[in-house]
Each structure stands twice: as C-alpha cells, then as structure tokens.
Design a protein around this motif. Structure first.
Motif, mmCIF file in Angstrom:
data_model
loop_
_atom_site.group_PDB
_atom_site.id
_atom_site.type_symbol
_atom_site.label_atom_id
_atom_site.label_comp_id
_atom_site.label_asym_id
_atom_site.label_seq_id
_atom_site.Cartn_x
_atom_site.Cartn_y
_atom_site.Cartn_z
ATOM 1 N N ALA A 16 -8.853 0.540 9.540
ATOM 2 C CA ALA A 16 -9.078 1.572 8.527
ATOM 3 C C ALA A 16 -8.188 2.789 8.765
ATOM 4 C CB ALA A 16 -10.551 1.983 8.529
ATOM 5 N N ALA A 17 -8.033 3.192 10.029
ATOM 6 C CA ALA A 17 -7.207 4.363 10.330
ATOM 7 C C ALA A 17 -5.758 4.135 9.920
ATOM 8 C CB ALA A 17 -7.295 4.692 11.821
ATOM 9 N N LEU A 18 -5.280 2.936 10.147
ATOM 10 C CA LEU A 18 -3.895 2.622 9.788
ATOM 11 C C LEU A 18 -3.718 2.621 8.273
ATOM 12 C CD1 LEU A 18 -1.029 1.752 10.492
ATOM 13 C CD2 LEU A 18 -1.826 -0.608 10.544
ATOM 14 N N LEU A 19 -4.642 2.002 7.553
ATOM 15 C CA LEU A 19 -4.528 1.942 6.097
ATOM 16 C C LEU A 19 -4.582 3.340 5.481
ATOM 17 C CD1 LEU A 19 -6.796 -1.162 5.346
ATOM 18 C CD2 LEU A 19 -4.294 -1.067 5.491
ATOM 19 N N LEU A 20 -5.455 4.186 6.003
ATOM 20 C CA LEU A 20 -5.527 5.559 5.510
ATOM 21 C C LEU A 20 -4.239 6.311 5.828
ATOM 22 C CD1 LEU A 20 -7.117 7.845 4.206
ATOM 23 C CD2 LEU A 20 -8.120 8.346 6.456
ATOM 24 N N SER A 21 -3.695 6.080 7.009
ATOM 25 C CA SER A 21 -2.442 6.735 7.402
ATOM 26 C C SER A 21 -1.289 6.318 6.493
ATOM 27 C CB SER A 21 -2.106 6.393 8.853
ATOM 28 O OG SER A 21 -3.094 6.897 9.738
ATOM 29 N N ILE A 22 -1.237 5.047 6.141
ATOM 30 C CA ILE A 22 -0.188 4.566 5.243
ATOM 31 C C ILE A 22 -0.316 5.219 3.876
ATOM 32 C CG2 ILE A 22 0.675 2.534 4.010
ATOM 33 C CD1 ILE A 22 -0.080 0.876 6.489
ATOM 34 N N LEU B 43 0.826 -1.203 0.000
ATOM 35 C CA LEU B 43 0.000 0.000 0.000
ATOM 36 C C LEU B 43 0.863 1.258 0.000
ATOM 37 C CD1 LEU B 43 -2.740 1.390 0.154
ATOM 38 C CD2 LEU B 43 -2.666 1.105 2.661
ATOM 39 N N GLY B 44 1.914 1.264 0.811
ATOM 40 C CA GLY B 44 2.779 2.429 0.886
ATOM 41 C C GLY B 44 3.499 2.717 -0.410
ATOM 42 N N VAL B 45 4.068 1.689 -1.015
ATOM 43 C CA VAL B 45 4.805 1.905 -2.262
ATOM 44 C C VAL B 45 3.857 2.289 -3.389
ATOM 45 C CG1 VAL B 45 4.775 -0.484 -3.134
ATOM 46 C CG2 VAL B 45 6.687 1.006 -3.676
ATOM 47 N N GLY B 46 2.663 1.712 -3.398
ATOM 48 C CA GLY B 46 1.703 2.043 -4.442
ATOM 49 C C GLY B 46 1.259 3.496 -4.376
ATOM 50 N N CYS B 47 0.957 3.984 -3.186
ATOM 51 C CA CYS B 47 0.506 5.368 -3.032
ATOM 52 C C CYS B 47 1.639 6.350 -3.322
ATOM 53 C CB CYS B 47 -0.036 5.587 -1.620
ATOM 54 S SG CYS B 47 -1.596 4.715 -1.311
ATOM 55 N N ALA B 48 2.853 6.026 -2.888
ATOM 56 C CA ALA B 48 3.994 6.896 -3.162
ATOM 57 C C ALA B 48 4.276 6.973 -4.656
ATOM 58 C CB ALA B 48 5.219 6.396 -2.406
ATOM 59 N N SER B 49 4.239 5.833 -5.320
ATOM 60 C CA SER B 49 4.508 5.792 -6.763
ATOM 61 C C SER B 49 3.418 6.515 -7.548
ATOM 62 C CB SER B 49 4.616 4.342 -7.240
ATOM 63 O OG SER B 49 5.679 3.673 -6.584
ATOM 64 N N LEU B 50 2.173 6.351 -7.119
ATOM 65 C CA LEU B 50 1.067 7.034 -7.786
ATOM 66 C C LEU B 50 1.197 8.547 -7.635
ATOM 67 C CD1 LEU B 50 -1.591 6.758 -9.342
ATOM 68 C CD2 LEU B 50 -2.776 6.618 -7.126
ATOM 69 N N ALA B 51 1.602 8.992 -6.440
ATOM 70 C CA ALA B 51 1.797 10.427 -6.211
ATOM 71 C C ALA B 51 2.924 10.963 -7.082
ATOM 72 C CB ALA B 51 2.098 10.677 -4.735
ATOM 73 N N ALA B 52 4.011 10.217 -7.184
ATOM 74 C CA ALA B 52 5.142 10.652 -8.015
ATOM 75 C C ALA B 52 4.739 10.758 -9.480
ATOM 76 C CB ALA B 52 6.304 9.681 -7.858
ATOM 77 N N TRP B 53 3.883 9.828 -9.944
ATOM 78 C CA TRP B 53 3.389 9.886 -11.321
ATOM 79 C C TRP B 53 2.456 11.078 -11.518
ATOM 80 C CZ3 TRP B 53 -1.809 9.277 -12.814
ATOM 81 C CH2 TRP B 53 -2.013 9.243 -14.193
ATOM 82 N N ALA B 54 1.539 11.291 -10.566
ATOM 83 C CA ALA B 54 0.573 12.383 -10.696
ATOM 84 C C ALA B 54 1.257 13.748 -10.664
ATOM 85 C CB ALA B 54 -0.467 12.286 -9.576
ATOM 86 N N LEU B 55 2.318 13.856 -9.865
ATOM 87 C CA LEU B 55 3.037 15.123 -9.745
ATOM 88 C C LEU B 55 4.122 15.281 -10.806
ATOM 89 C CD1 LEU B 55 3.298 15.197 -5.843
ATOM 90 C CD2 LEU B 55 1.827 16.619 -7.288
ATOM 91 N N LYS B 56 4.236 14.287 -11.686
ATOM 92 C CA LYS B 56 5.162 14.338 -12.825
ATOM 93 C C LYS B 56 6.619 14.538 -12.395
ATOM 94 C CE LYS B 56 1.612 16.045 -16.003
ATOM 95 N NZ LYS B 56 1.204 17.089 -16.972
#
Length: 285
Positions: A97-103, A54-67
C-alpha cells in the motif's frame, strides 16, 4: 456530458493517450510502441507494469485537473515521467500500500514539475523521474517504503547482450531479448532513430572495453550499465531533436563520462547524465 454520450469512442481514446504517454519514455508518440513497452514490462515483472500504469494514470489525471495545455497532454508529455517513476519505484521497493500511494503522489508531482520546467523553457526530459527517485531514497523509509535487495547485474559480457540491455534497462527491463523487442518496435517506426540509439550503446561498449584493456584493474566495468543506458538515451534524444551528428556523438560521450564520474562518487544518478548532456548539446548545437 461528452464522455457519457459516446463511451465507446472516449474510452479507447483515453487508453490510447495513456499508451502514448508510456511510449514517450523513449521519445515516441505511438500507442503501439507504448503497448509493446508495457508488454515488455509485464514480461520482465508484472509489478513493473502495474507501477507504470498507476504512475501514468495519476500524472495524466493531474495534468487534466490542472488544465495543462491540451495538445501536450494528448501527446503524453505530462505522463511519461509518472510512468517511468512508477516503474522505478516498483523496481526498487517492495510492493504494498505504501508503494502504491507513493507512486500515485509521485505521478502527480512529476506532472507539476514538467509544467514548471516548461515555463522555465527547460526541456524536462526525465528530470522529474530522477527527482522523485531521489526523494523516495531520502524519505521513503519514513512513509513505509521497504527497499528490495539489489539484483545481480544483468549486463552480459557479450556485445549483443550489452547493446540490447542498454535499451531495455532505461525502463528497468533486464532481459536482452526484451530489449531487442523494444528496439525492433522502435526500428519499425523510425529505422534511423533505432540505429542511432544502438550506436549510443555501441559507443559505450567500445569505450568501456578499451578502458578496461588500457587500465586493467580499474574497475570501470562496474559502471558499464549506467553508461550504456545514458549513452543510448542521449543518442536517441539528440537524434530525435535532429541535432547534427557531431553533437550526437559529443552528447553521448559526455553522458558516458558523467555516468562514470557520478558512479565513482557513488551518486544514484539514474538518467541524470543523459539529461545534462542533452541539455548542453541542445543549447550549443
């Protein structure tokens, strides 16, 4: 739409890049090493693997969205701190749920912090992870995070256990055999890097044992785990950056000393000693 025109090619490529990002926790750019690390996380605790993904996916998605720069994104350099933060949060807090959202939020923030560090020409290393762990410790309870009971120390009294636990515990993997599997995967790719990493753990082991003999009752053994992790990472990082061997030992020794000092001060330092020692060694080398 490029992705939809060749899904059989795009999907494995996306997966490959996420695994590469996971491997970058140990400064590797190999999806195979990332796969071994993810397997070790799952065997150590399925929640750790979930947090990592989850952490790597969200970080990678953010890096893609922010170009952010494409080559660095493809090499996983914006994702590994998100992966490590996800692992760390799952190791310290109850799954929910709180932990997953935090990650997810932390993953995005680590990508942004990595970009800021790069613009300042500072090697980010695992600093975004440390900052996110501090933030969770400071305000996490206000957002529903519930801490887990501290687990018993897994660092054994034998040199074998200490060496490979130092390798594994950098990603909260507690069992020495799993740490040995990680080390073997590293040795399969870069034998010399694996030996330098192991020498960092050995240096810490020898220093802790010597200190306990010279100053009985000092309690230095209580800080052995943190010293071993940071010494191992410092030696691995400086070897990866091809610093000359005196600087590698100096950086590893400094990371160990900082671990002891911060431990005595009861500061939750995580990988901060490795970061500070590596910065100094890279700046002076």
């Amino acid at each position: 739409m490029i992705l939809s025109s060749s899904p059989r090619v795009a999907l494995p490529l996306v997966l490959q890049r996420q695994l590469t990002a996971i491997a970058q926790i140990y400064l590797q750019d190999s999806p195979v090493f990332g796969t071994v690390l993810l397997l070790c996380l799952y065997l150590s605790g399925p929640a750790l693997a979930l947090g990592c993904v989850l952490g790597v996916g969200c970080a990678s998605l953010a890096a893609w969205a922010l170009k952010f720069p494409e080559e660095r994104r493809h090499n996983g350099l914006y994702g590994f701190n998100g992966a490590l933060t996800g692992i760390g949060l799952c190791a310290d807090y109850q799954l929910g749920a709180a932990l997953l959202l935090s990650i997810a939020v932390a993953g995005v923030l680590t990508a942004m912090l990595t970009s800021v560090a790069e613009r300042m020409r500072i090697p980010p290393l695992t600093l975004p992870f440390v900052l996110m762990m501090w933030l969770a410790g400071a305000v996490g309870s206000n957002f529903g995070l519930t801490g887990l009971a501290p687990s018993a120390a897994v660092f054994g009294t034998t040199a074998f256990s200490y060496l490979f636990c130092s390798m594994g515990q950098a990603t909260f993997i507690g069992l020495a055999p799993l740490g040995m599997l990680l080390w073997a995967a590293l040795a399969r790719r870069h034998w010399h890097l694996a030996m330098w990493a192991l020498s960092g753990a050995a240096l810490s082991w020898l220093a802790i044992m010597l200190a306990s003999q010279l100053w009985p009752g000092s309690g230095v053994e209580a800080y052995a785990a943190g010293a071993g992790i940071n010494c191992t990472l410092a030696m691995l990082a400086l070897a990866t950056h091809q610093c000359r061997w005196p600087w590698r030992f100096a950086g590893a020794a400094l990371s160990m000393a900082l671990s002891l000092a911060l431990g005595i001060l009861s500061v939750p330092y995580f990988t901060l000693p490795f970061i500070l020692a590596s910065w100094l060694a890279l700046a002076l080398a």
